[in-house]
Write an enzyme that holds these catalytic residues in place. Structure first.
Site, PDB file in Angstrom:
ATOM      1  N   THR A 184      -1.075   0.037   4.315  1.00 26.64           N
ATOM      2  CA  THR A 184      -0.650   1.312   4.896  1.00 26.64           C
ATOM      3  C   THR A 184       0.296   1.995   3.915  1.00 26.64           C
ATOM      4  O   THR A 184       0.927   1.343   3.076  1.00 26.64           O
ATOM      5  CB  THR A 184       0.042   1.124   6.252  1.00 26.64           C
ATOM      6  OG1 THR A 184       1.314   0.489   6.073  1.00 26.64           O
ATOM      7  CG2 THR A 184      -0.818   0.285   7.201  1.00 26.64           C
ATOM      8  N   GLY A 185       0.381   3.306   4.014  1.00 27.75           N
ATOM      9  CA  GLY A 185       1.195   4.044   3.050  1.00 27.75           C
ATOM     10  C   GLY A 185       0.584   4.029   1.663  1.00 27.75           C
ATOM     11  O   GLY A 185       1.285   4.109   0.659  1.00 27.75           O
ATOM     12  N   ALA A 186      -0.756   3.948   1.597  1.00 25.71           N
ATOM     13  CA  ALA A 186      -1.447   3.749   0.321  1.00 25.71           C
ATOM     14  C   ALA A 186      -1.640   5.024  -0.479  1.00 25.71           C
ATOM     15  O   ALA A 186      -2.160   4.973  -1.592  1.00 25.71           O
ATOM     16  CB  ALA A 186      -2.810   3.093   0.569  1.00 25.71           C
ATOM     17  N   SER A 187      -1.232   6.171   0.042  1.00 27.96           N
ATOM     18  CA  SER A 187      -1.458   7.429  -0.678  1.00 27.96           C
ATOM     19  C   SER A 187      -0.451   7.689  -1.779  1.00 27.96           C
ATOM     20  O   SER A 187      -0.687   8.507  -2.665  1.00 27.96           O
ATOM     21  CB  SER A 187      -1.458   8.608   0.308  1.00 27.96           C
ATOM     22  OG  SER A 187      -0.203   8.708   0.969  1.00 27.96           O
ATOM     23  N   SER A 188       0.703   6.990  -1.750  1.00 26.62           N
ATOM     24  CA  SER A 188       1.723   7.240  -2.773  1.00 26.62           C
ATOM     25  C   SER A 188       2.663   6.053  -2.881  1.00 26.62           C
ATOM     26  O   SER A 188       2.625   5.118  -2.067  1.00 26.62           O
ATOM     27  CB  SER A 188       2.521   8.508  -2.457  1.00 26.62           C
ATOM     28  OG  SER A 188       3.314   8.322  -1.290  1.00 26.62           O
ATOM     29  N   ILE A 229       4.879   2.819  -3.446  1.00 27.30           N
ATOM     30  CA  ILE A 229       4.640   1.381  -3.486  1.00 27.30           C
ATOM     31  C   ILE A 229       3.259   1.038  -2.937  1.00 27.30           C
ATOM     32  O   ILE A 229       2.562   0.175  -3.487  1.00 27.30           O
ATOM     33  CB  ILE A 229       5.743   0.642  -2.701  1.00 27.30           C
ATOM     34  CG1 ILE A 229       7.078   0.718  -3.460  1.00 27.30           C
ATOM     35  CG2 ILE A 229       5.365  -0.809  -2.449  1.00 27.30           C
ATOM     36  CD1 ILE A 229       8.269   0.214  -2.675  1.00 27.30           C
ATOM     37  N   GLY A 230       2.849   1.690  -1.861  1.00 26.96           N
ATOM     38  CA  GLY A 230       1.532   1.408  -1.288  1.00 26.96           C
ATOM     39  C   GLY A 230       0.413   1.691  -2.266  1.00 26.96           C
ATOM     40  O   GLY A 230      -0.526   0.898  -2.422  1.00 26.96           O
ATOM     41  N   SER A 252      13.688  -3.222   2.491  1.00 23.81           N
ATOM     42  CA  SER A 252      14.503  -2.618   1.444  1.00 23.81           C
ATOM     43  C   SER A 252      15.809  -3.393   1.349  1.00 23.81           C
ATOM     44  O   SER A 252      16.240  -4.034   2.319  1.00 23.81           O
ATOM     45  CB  SER A 252      14.800  -1.153   1.786  1.00 23.81           C
ATOM     46  OG  SER A 252      15.839  -0.629   0.976  1.00 23.81           O
ATOM     47  N   TYR A 279      17.063   5.299   8.290  1.00 26.59           N
ATOM     48  CA  TYR A 279      16.296   4.512   7.325  1.00 26.59           C
ATOM     49  C   TYR A 279      16.868   3.098   7.225  1.00 26.59           C
ATOM     50  O   TYR A 279      16.123   2.105   7.249  1.00 26.59           O
ATOM     51  CB  TYR A 279      16.319   5.197   5.963  1.00 26.59           C
ATOM     52  CG  TYR A 279      15.502   4.490   4.909  1.00 26.59           C
ATOM     53  CD1 TYR A 279      14.121   4.664   4.841  1.00 26.59           C
ATOM     54  CD2 TYR A 279      16.109   3.651   3.973  1.00 26.59           C
ATOM     55  CE1 TYR A 279      13.366   4.013   3.878  1.00 26.59           C
ATOM     56  CE2 TYR A 279      15.364   3.001   3.008  1.00 26.59           C
ATOM     57  CZ  TYR A 279      13.991   3.182   2.959  1.00 26.59           C
ATOM     58  OH  TYR A 279      13.254   2.533   2.003  1.00 26.59           O
TER      59      TYR A 279
END
Length: 328
Positions: free
Chosen positions: A11-15, A17-18, A141, A154
């Site tokens: 998930t979050g693969a568009s930018s 770390i993903g 994090s 966050y």
């Protein structure tokens, strides 16, 4: 488990770390299932993954919608027959004084960064448990162990992610399901677009707080967890030092972190208008791995690294001094 031919959902693969993780797995010949809100960005990543030798499926999903995430898992298993690793890497960020940030933004950060991981874990675990093996990776994090001012939502979310991983690990242990592993990755400051995309109500431009590490270093750590899973891994030397400080002298860490964030995380030169960033709506671009934070500022990065090392050393010395005093 080898990365070659492994099936990995990210998930979050568009930018950020993903995306870096998807490309790293593709380099190893894995099959990657790419999830994010931006379908056009995922298609671009999928093309690059195939060019590097992996198989790829772009599967747009909103991690805040559990039905969407469950469908993501079904599509992955339907296309490739199984799920070997699930990487929860989708995240958004919010900067601003605690009492001033809009509550709807605050709540949305928790929804994406916490409930998004809950949805991912609940979707992935049935497939991993059925196969009696596999790895769930939650990207947290160092903010989870070293809370920061002006980013309360966050920081809270990343602490919750670490707790989520620990709780699931314990349940699996009690059930005797030792071959299903749950790992938490705690990166230090990483050169991704997260900071440009953050909601910001500080009135100052958000910048990456040095020292800044490459997202590829996090991707390598995640790939390594497939073969050798461990409960927790910190990426970035500064992050390891911060974790040491948190264990030995939390009061000193909090004082130092407050100064560091105020001086180096928020620009003293550049003002910025209030914005909700991509917290509610994704950007229209196709995304990128890097945020452009690794260029310049070498002296500042060195100064921050020296500060971290020195503070850690002082903390260790203080702890040793207390222990010696207690033995007299």
């Amino acid at each position: 488990m080898r990365a070659k031919n492994a099936v990995v959902v990210i998930t979050g693969a568009s930018s950020g770390i993903g995306r870096a993780t998807a490309l790293a797995f593709a380099d190893k010949g894995a099959s990657v299932v790419l999830a994010a809100r931006r379908g056009h960005a995922l298609e671009e990543v999928a093309v690059e993954c195939r060019r590097r030798g992996g198989q790829a499926l772009a599967a747009p999903a909103d991690v805040t919608d559990h039905r969407s995430v469950e469908e993501l898992a079904r599509r992955a298993a339907g296309r490739f027959g199984r799920v070997d690793m699930w990487v929860n890497a989708a995240a958004v960020s919010l900067f601003g004084p605690f009492e001033d940030v809009p509550l709807e933004d605050f709540r949305r950060v928790l929804d994406v960064n916490v409930m998004g991981y809950v949805h991912g874990a609940r979707a992935a675990l049935p497939y991993l448990r059925r196969a009696r093996r596999g790895v769930l990776v939650n990207v947290s994090s160092v903010a989870a162990v070293a809370p920061q001012p002006y980013s309360t939502a966050y920081t809270m979310s990343k602490a919750a992610v670490s707790a989520l991983s620990a709780s699931i690990r314990q349940e699996l242990r009690v059930r005797g399901e030792h071959k299903v592993k749950v790992c938490t990755v705690l990166p230090a400051t990483i050169d991704t677009p997260l900071f440009q995309h953050a909601a910001n109500y500080t009135g100052r431009r958000v910048v990456a707080m040095p020292p800044v590490y490459a997202p590829e270093s996090v991707a390598r750590a995640i790939v390594g967890l497939l073969r050798s899973p461990v409960p927790e891994v910190v990426v970035g030397r500064a992050g390891r030092l911060v974790r040491l400080q948190a264990r030995l002298n939390r009061r000193m860490l909090e004082r130092g972190m407050a100064r560091q964030v105020d001086r180096h995380h928020l620009s003293r030169k550049d003002l910025a208008p209030a914005t909700s960033g991509i917290v509610h709506t994704p950007t229209v671009d196709t995304g990128s791995v890097h945020g452009g934070w690794d260029g310049g500022g070498h002296a500042l990065r060195r100064a921050a690294a020296v500060t971290a090392v020195g503070a850690a050393a002082v903390a260790v010395a203080g702890r040793l001094g207390q222990e010696r005093a207690g033995t007299r």
